[in-house]
Motif scaffolding. Structure first.
Motif, PDB file in Angstrom:
ATOM      1  N   THR A 122       0.855  -1.190   0.000  1.00 31.92           N
ATOM      2  CA  THR A 122       0.000   0.000   0.000  1.00 31.92           C
ATOM      3  C   THR A 122       0.888   1.235   0.000  1.00 31.92           C
ATOM      4  O   THR A 122       1.888   1.298   0.729  1.00 31.92           O
ATOM      5  CB  THR A 122      -0.966   0.011   1.210  1.00 31.92           C
ATOM      6  OG1 THR A 122      -1.745   1.217   1.174  1.00 31.92           O
ATOM      7  CG2 THR A 122      -0.246  -0.071   2.533  1.00 31.92           C
TER       8      THR A 122
ATOM      9  N   SER B 293      -1.205   4.557   4.696  1.00 32.54           N
ATOM     10  CA  SER B 293      -0.378   3.410   4.332  1.00 32.54           C
ATOM     11  C   SER B 293       0.656   3.091   5.409  1.00 32.54           C
ATOM     12  O   SER B 293       1.853   3.354   5.265  1.00 32.54           O
ATOM     13  CB  SER B 293       0.305   3.672   2.990  1.00 32.54           C
ATOM     14  OG  SER B 293      -0.650   3.690   1.954  1.00 32.54           O
TER      15      SER B 293
ATOM     16  N   LEU C  82      -2.718  -1.700   6.878  1.00 36.67           N
ATOM     17  CA  LEU C  82      -2.583  -2.772   5.895  1.00 36.67           C
ATOM     18  C   LEU C  82      -2.987  -4.102   6.509  1.00 36.67           C
ATOM     19  O   LEU C  82      -3.706  -4.896   5.877  1.00 36.67           O
ATOM     20  CB  LEU C  82      -1.140  -2.837   5.388  1.00 36.67           C
ATOM     21  CG  LEU C  82      -0.841  -3.940   4.365  1.00 36.67           C
ATOM     22  CD1 LEU C  82      -1.740  -3.810   3.135  1.00 36.67           C
ATOM     23  CD2 LEU C  82       0.624  -3.914   3.954  1.00 36.67           C
TER      24      LEU C  82
END
Length: 225
Positions: A74, A191, A196
Motif C-alpha cells: 500500500t 499506508s 494494511l
C-alpha cells in the motif's frame, strides 16, 4: 440500487465452492479479480463472490492451495507498507516514509509539481525524496521476490503515484500487465502496517456481493437462524 454484501466466513472454502457448482452451474472464475462470477442459466450476471487471496483455485472451482503466499503493498504520498502473508501467517513486513508533502498546504508534492513546476529549492528536495522513496520500495520488492515465491501481489496505490512506481530508475519487479497483480478492493486510510494488516484481515474471508432482487437465489449462502 445498492449492492448487498455478506461475509461467508461461516462456510468452509471447499464446501462453499461445491455449493457454487451446485447452485450456480454457470459460474465463472475470474483470475485477475479473483472472484467467482455467479450467472444464471441465461448467463446473466447475478452477483459475485470475492475470494481470499491466500486461496488458489482452478477454473473448475477446485481448491489448489489454501495457504498461498501473497505480497501486499500500500502506497500514499510519503508512506508505504509491505507485508508478505502465507495464509494467515505474516512472514515479513516493513514500512517506508519520505518527505513528500508540503507542510503548510498538506497535499502531495507530486500534485503541486503538476500545477506549479519544480523551480524552488524545497520542491526539488521533496522531488528527490519522492524519487528515492519509490526506488527503495522497488529495491525491497525485487529482493523479496528473489526470496519468497508468491502467488499474488496485491496493490493499493493512488493513480497519481502509479507512474512513479512503474517508471522508477529501479524497475518495479512485476510487469504491470501480469495477471498476478491484484488491486486491493478496499480503502486504506493511511499506508502503515496497522491499516494494511486490518485490510488483509478483511480480505481473508470470502465475501458475497449481489443485487437485492436476487436475494432469494442467494439463500443457500445465508446463515441459518
Amino acid at each position: 440500487m445498492d449492492q448487498l454484501k455478506i461475509n461467508l466466513y461461516h462456510i468452509p472454502i471447499s464446501q462453499l465452492l461445491e455449493m457454487v457448482k451446485v447452485e450456480f452451474p454457470h459460474a465463472v472464475y475470474d483470475f485477475k479479480k479473483h472472484i467467482v462470477v455467479l450467472n444464471d442459466e441465461a448467463h446473466e450476471f447475478l452477483g459475485f463472490i470475492r475470494l481470499p487471496l491466500h486461496l488458489t483455485i482452478h477454473q473448475d472451482l477446485s481448491v489448489v492451495e489454501e495457504t498461498a503466499s501473497v505480497l501486499y503493498l500500500t502506497i500514499e504520498s510519503g508512506n508505504a507498507a509491505i507485508s508478505i502473508m502465507e495464509g494467515a501467517e505474516n512472514l515479513y513486513h516493513t514500512t517506508f516514509s519520505a518527505y513528500m508533502t508540503r507542510k503548510k498546504q498538506g497535499f502531495s508534492q507530486i500534485k503541486y509539481l503538476n500545477k506549479k513546476g519544480k523551480s524552488r529549492a524545497g520542491s526539488r528536495v521533496r522531488l528527490a525524496a519522492t524519487t528515492e522513496f519509490f526506488e527503495k520500495i522497488n529495491t525491497t520488492l525485487t529482493e523479496l521476490l528473489e526470496t519468497y515465491e508468491i502467488s499474488r501481489a496485491a496493490l493499493n496505490c493512488n493513480t497519481t503515484l502509479i507512474p512513479y512506481l512503474y517508471q522508477s530508475r529501479v524497475p518495479f519487479p512485476i510487469d504491470k500487465k501480469d495477471p498476478i497483480l491484484y488491486k486491493i478492493p478496499l480503502h486504506i486510510p493511511q499506508s502503515n502496517f496497522t491499516n494494511l494488516e486490518a485490510a488483509i484481515k478483511k480480505l481473508r474471508s470470502p465475501m458475497l456481493f449481489y443485487n437485492p432482487e436476487y436475494a432469494e437465489k442467494m439463500g443457500p449462502f445465508l446463515p441459518k437462524d
